[in-house]
Design a protein around this motif. Sequence first.
Motif, PDB file in Angstrom:
ATOM      1  N   CYS A   1      -7.026 -34.560   6.142  1.00 54.00           N
ATOM      2  CA  CYS A   1      -7.677 -34.434   7.436  1.00 54.00           C
ATOM      3  C   CYS A   1      -6.716 -34.283   8.615  1.00 54.00           C
ATOM      4  O   CYS A   1      -6.972 -33.458   9.504  1.00 54.00           O
TER       5      CYS A   1
ATOM      6  N   THR B   1      -8.884 -36.814   0.445  1.00 54.36           N
ATOM      7  CA  THR B   1      -9.655 -36.294   1.573  1.00 54.36           C
ATOM      8  C   THR B   1      -9.085 -36.788   2.890  1.00 54.36           C
ATOM      9  O   THR B   1      -8.909 -36.021   3.841  1.00 54.36           O
TER      10      THR B   1
ATOM     11  N   ASP C   1     -14.962 -33.477   6.350  1.00 57.44           N
ATOM     12  CA  ASP C   1     -14.106 -34.595   5.949  1.00 57.44           C
ATOM     13  C   ASP C   1     -14.272 -35.812   6.847  1.00 57.44           C
ATOM     14  O   ASP C   1     -14.164 -36.953   6.387  1.00 57.44           O
ATOM     15  N   SER C   2     -14.519 -35.603   8.136  1.00 58.10           N
ATOM     16  CA  SER C   2     -14.529 -36.726   9.071  1.00 58.10           C
ATOM     17  C   SER C   2     -15.634 -37.730   8.744  1.00 58.10           C
ATOM     18  O   SER C   2     -15.368 -38.943   8.652  1.00 58.10           O
TER      19      SER C   2
ATOM     20  N   TYR D   1      -5.754 -30.680   9.263  1.00 55.29           N
ATOM     21  CA  TYR D   1      -6.792 -29.833   9.842  1.00 55.29           C
ATOM     22  C   TYR D   1      -7.006 -30.150  11.319  1.00 55.29           C
ATOM     23  O   TYR D   1      -7.306 -29.261  12.118  1.00 55.29           O
TER      24      TYR D   1
ATOM     25  N   MET E   1     -12.845 -29.939   8.743  1.00 53.90           N
ATOM     26  CA  MET E   1     -12.576 -31.146   9.516  1.00 53.90           C
ATOM     27  C   MET E   1     -13.846 -31.951   9.733  1.00 53.90           C
ATOM     28  O   MET E   1     -13.855 -33.176   9.585  1.00 53.90           O
TER      29      MET E   1
END
Length: 227
Positions: free
Chosen positions: A53, A49, A192-193, A56, A189
């Motif tokens: 990131c 993951t 995932d962040s 993206y 994004m």
Amino acid sequence: MSFMQACFLFFAAWMSGVLNSVAGGGGLIIFPALIVTGLPAISANATSTLASCPGYIASISAYRNELWAQQQLSWLFGSVSLVGGMLGAVLLLHTPASVFDQLVPYLLLLATVLFTFGNSISTLLQIAPKETAQNSSCFQIKASFVQLLISVYGGFYGLGISFLILATLRILGIKNIHQMNALKVLMIMCTDSFAIVTFIIAGVIAWQQFFSDGFKKFSHRLNSSCS
């Protein structure tokens, strides 16, 4: 991590970056590659993951005009994705490693099916709502709930999430491919962040493996966005 493992991850990250820049689904390469190098499944998932990131983030600049043109949906989907990504990551961290190991083959199968048949499924399920539907409260509530479920899945596992998002956007009546890709990148994004922040706090990121593949994806995606 040995030199050969580092070279293997570098090549896997390059292939994953190529796949993500063309159609998505790069996690189908990098996640198994991390497991092959000896990482536990949960750590491999968290590291995969994180490695995805930067690509993206680099893509957001290429879609800034499309996102600006649909600010309401961007804020709506982005906010929901932040919450769902964190919830999914917390769910993953509270899942026993033995249980997640048993789920991995089925999750990989699901991701593979989404990668292979995602376009066909979304075409079959596509709805043609009224042009004003996207401005209605009913549409926004329905879209937010669906995206929350997808982002929870993204924080928990994530492989195949790009195809789930694209299928959902088509079902909701968004037909412009550039708008769809812009929203997809933003939602992934955001998902995932917050998931990554949770993984970092929990200490499940394999940093050595990440530095072998994360920046390779970033440079490849940045070059693809600028071309």
